[in-house]
Design a protein around this motif. Structure first.
Motif, PDB file in Angstrom:
ATOM      1  N   VAL A   1      40.002 -48.299  55.470  1.00  0.00           N
ATOM      2  CA  VAL A   1      39.414 -49.078  56.555  1.00  0.00           C
ATOM      3  C   VAL A   1      39.976 -50.492  56.481  1.00  0.00           C
ATOM      4  N   HIS A   2      40.577 -50.944  57.597  1.00  0.00           N
ATOM      5  CA  HIS A   2      41.262 -52.236  57.594  1.00  0.00           C
ATOM      6  C   HIS A   2      40.663 -53.269  58.539  1.00  0.00           C
ATOM      7  N   SER A   3      39.598 -52.903  59.236  1.00  0.00           N
ATOM      8  CA  SER A   3      38.984 -53.881  60.139  1.00  0.00           C
ATOM      9  C   SER A   3      37.466 -53.732  60.104  1.00  0.00           C
ATOM     10  N   LYS A   4      36.795 -54.819  60.426  1.00  0.00           N
ATOM     11  CA  LYS A   4      35.335 -54.790  60.455  1.00  0.00           C
ATOM     12  C   LYS A   4      34.837 -53.804  61.511  1.00  0.00           C
ATOM     13  N   GLU A   5      35.547 -53.736  62.636  1.00  0.00           N
ATOM     14  CA  GLU A   5      35.166 -52.801  63.707  1.00  0.00           C
ATOM     15  C   GLU A   5      35.276 -51.349  63.231  1.00  0.00           C
ATOM     16  N   ALA A   6      36.380 -51.045  62.533  1.00  0.00           N
ATOM     17  CA  ALA A   6      36.556 -49.682  62.011  1.00  0.00           C
ATOM     18  C   ALA A   6      35.465 -49.357  60.992  1.00  0.00           C
ATOM     19  N   TRP A   7      35.127 -50.342  60.134  1.00  0.00           N
ATOM     20  CA  TRP A   7      34.048 -50.126  59.164  1.00  0.00           C
ATOM     21  C   TRP A   7      32.732 -49.887  59.893  1.00  0.00           C
ATOM     22  N   ASN A   8      32.411 -50.701  60.886  1.00  0.00           N
ATOM     23  CA  ASN A   8      31.157 -50.544  61.626  1.00  0.00           C
ATOM     24  C   ASN A   8      31.085 -49.177  62.292  1.00  0.00           C
ATOM     25  N   ASP A   9      32.176 -48.727  62.888  1.00  0.00           N
ATOM     26  CA  ASP A   9      32.206 -47.403  63.520  1.00  0.00           C
ATOM     27  C   ASP A   9      31.960 -46.305  62.480  1.00  0.00           C
ATOM     28  N   HIS A  10      32.623 -46.428  61.338  1.00  0.00           N
ATOM     29  CA  HIS A  10      32.452 -45.427  60.291  1.00  0.00           C
ATOM     30  C   HIS A  10      31.019 -45.456  59.756  1.00  0.00           C
ATOM     31  N   TRP A  11      30.482 -46.644  59.552  1.00  0.00           N
ATOM     32  CA  TRP A  11      29.123 -46.787  59.026  1.00  0.00           C
ATOM     33  C   TRP A  11      28.107 -46.190  59.987  1.00  0.00           C
ATOM     34  N   ILE A  12      28.220 -46.500  61.264  1.00  0.00           N
ATOM     35  CA  ILE A  12      27.281 -45.974  62.269  1.00  0.00           C
ATOM     36  C   ILE A  12      27.327 -44.452  62.297  1.00  0.00           C
ATOM     37  N   ALA A  13      28.529 -43.895  62.219  1.00  0.00           N
ATOM     38  CA  ALA A  13      28.677 -42.442  62.249  1.00  0.00           C
ATOM     39  C   ALA A  13      28.103 -41.790  60.989  1.00  0.00           C
ATOM     40  N   HIS A  14      28.058 -42.537  59.909  1.00  0.00           N
ATOM     41  CA  HIS A  14      27.662 -41.933  58.637  1.00  0.00           C
ATOM     42  C   HIS A  14      26.241 -42.249  58.178  1.00  0.00           C
ATOM     43  N   LYS A  15      25.678 -43.376  58.601  1.00  0.00           N
ATOM     44  CA  LYS A  15      24.454 -43.871  57.957  1.00  0.00           C
ATOM     45  C   LYS A  15      23.241 -42.957  58.079  1.00  0.00           C
ATOM     46  N   ASN A  16      23.186 -42.100  59.069  1.00  0.00           N
ATOM     47  CA  ASN A  16      22.053 -41.184  59.194  1.00  0.00           C
ATOM     48  C   ASN A  16      22.368 -39.796  58.638  1.00  0.00           C
ATOM     49  N   SER A  17      23.499 -39.693  57.977  1.00  0.00           N
ATOM     50  CA  SER A  17      23.946 -38.413  57.446  1.00  0.00           C
ATOM     51  C   SER A  17      23.493 -38.250  56.003  1.00  0.00           C
ATOM     52  N   ASN A  18      23.267 -37.013  55.609  1.00  0.00           N
ATOM     53  CA  ASN A  18      22.954 -36.711  54.214  1.00  0.00           C
ATOM     54  C   ASN A  18      24.241 -36.522  53.414  1.00  0.00           C
ATOM     55  N   LYS A  19      25.378 -36.592  54.088  1.00  0.00           N
ATOM     56  CA  LYS A  19      26.680 -36.445  53.448  1.00  0.00           C
ATOM     57  C   LYS A  19      26.930 -37.638  52.529  1.00  0.00           C
ATOM     58  N   LEU A  20      27.454 -37.368  51.342  1.00  0.00           N
ATOM     59  CA  LEU A  20      27.754 -38.429  50.394  1.00  0.00           C
ATOM     60  C   LEU A  20      28.927 -39.266  50.893  1.00  0.00           C
ATOM     61  N   LEU A  21      28.747 -40.581  50.874  1.00  0.00           N
ATOM     62  CA  LEU A  21      29.800 -41.535  51.200  1.00  0.00           C
ATOM     63  C   LEU A  21      30.137 -42.282  49.919  1.00  0.00           C
ATOM     64  N   VAL A  22      31.403 -42.279  49.535  1.00  0.00           N
ATOM     65  CA  VAL A  22      31.855 -43.000  48.350  1.00  0.00           C
ATOM     66  C   VAL A  22      32.799 -44.100  48.824  1.00  0.00           C
ATOM     67  N   ILE A  23      32.402 -45.349  48.585  1.00  0.00           N
ATOM     68  CA  ILE A  23      33.192 -46.494  49.034  1.00  0.00           C
ATOM     69  C   ILE A  23      33.892 -47.104  47.824  1.00  0.00           C
ATOM     70  N   ASP A  24      35.198 -47.217  47.911  1.00  0.00           N
ATOM     71  CA  ASP A  24      36.018 -47.836  46.868  1.00  0.00           C
ATOM     72  C   ASP A  24      36.353 -49.256  47.310  1.00  0.00           C
ATOM     73  N   PHE A  25      35.731 -50.239  46.674  1.00  0.00           N
ATOM     74  CA  PHE A  25      36.050 -51.641  46.936  1.00  0.00           C
ATOM     75  C   PHE A  25      37.107 -52.058  45.928  1.00  0.00           C
ATOM     76  N   SER A  26      38.287 -52.434  46.421  1.00  0.00           N
ATOM     77  CA  SER A  26      39.385 -52.759  45.529  1.00  0.00           C
ATOM     78  C   SER A  26      40.267 -53.831  46.157  1.00  0.00           C
ATOM     79  N   ALA A  27      41.344 -54.168  45.442  1.00  0.00           N
ATOM     80  CA  ALA A  27      42.309 -55.148  45.939  1.00  0.00           C
ATOM     81  C   ALA A  27      43.699 -54.721  45.492  1.00  0.00           C
ATOM     82  N   THR A  28      44.694 -55.062  46.285  1.00  0.00           N
ATOM     83  CA  THR A  28      46.061 -54.653  45.968  1.00  0.00           C
ATOM     84  C   THR A  28      46.562 -55.291  44.679  1.00  0.00           C
ATOM     85  N   TRP A  29      46.090 -56.476  44.336  1.00  0.00           N
ATOM     86  CA  TRP A  29      46.533 -57.185  43.141  1.00  0.00           C
ATOM     87  C   TRP A  29      45.797 -56.749  41.872  1.00  0.00           C
TER      88      TRP A  29
END
Length: 130
Positions: free
Chosen positions: A27-55
């Motif tokens: 995910v490279h934009s706040k809009e893409a994150w918001n779309d993904h979050w909205i689609a997922h937040k009411n789901s019982n499906k596991l969401l695993v978010i990797d917060f990282s940096a290229t460096w």
């Protein structure tokens, strides 16, 4: 033996194979994150978010494990967020170190793994998929 020889000739061969099988959503934009979050937040499906940096060396070291888990656990959603690109999202999730893996179900954090601990990351995915 063939894969060993091909890894000597092309050391990135295993990484390329992992990438082809990976189900990680970058995910490279706040809009893409918001779309993904909205689609997922009411789901019982596991969401695993990797917060990282290229460096971040540990982030790069554990990336093949994260990709392999995404291929192995197709019933979960694996998302990668670069904290430098989406610092607001990282702040909202109170990310203070990298890598940080946040596990979410039904819009709520259910677990967190901080650091590049392969065994802990895999164990948490296995536990939450059970």
């Amino acid at each position: 033996m063939g894969s060993f020889l091909s890894s000597l000739v092309n050391p990135d061969a295993d990484a390329a194979a992992t990438d082809a099988n990976s189900a990680v959503i970058a995910v490279h934009s706040k809009e893409a994150w918001n779309d993904h979050w909205i689609a997922h937040k009411n789901s019982n499906k596991l969401l695993v978010i990797d917060f990282s940096a290229t460096w971040c060396g540990p982030c790069r070291a554990i990336e093949p494990t994260f990709k392999a888990l995404s291929a192995r656990f197709a019933d979960a959603s694996f998302v990668k967020i670069n904290v430098d690109e989406l610092s607001e999202v990282a702040q909202r999730w109170m990310v203070e170190a990298m890598p940080t893996f946040v596990f979410v179900k039904e819009g709520k954090e259910v677990a967190r793994v901080v650091g590049a601990n392969r065994d802990e990351l895999e164990g948490k995915v296995v536990q939450l998929m059970a």
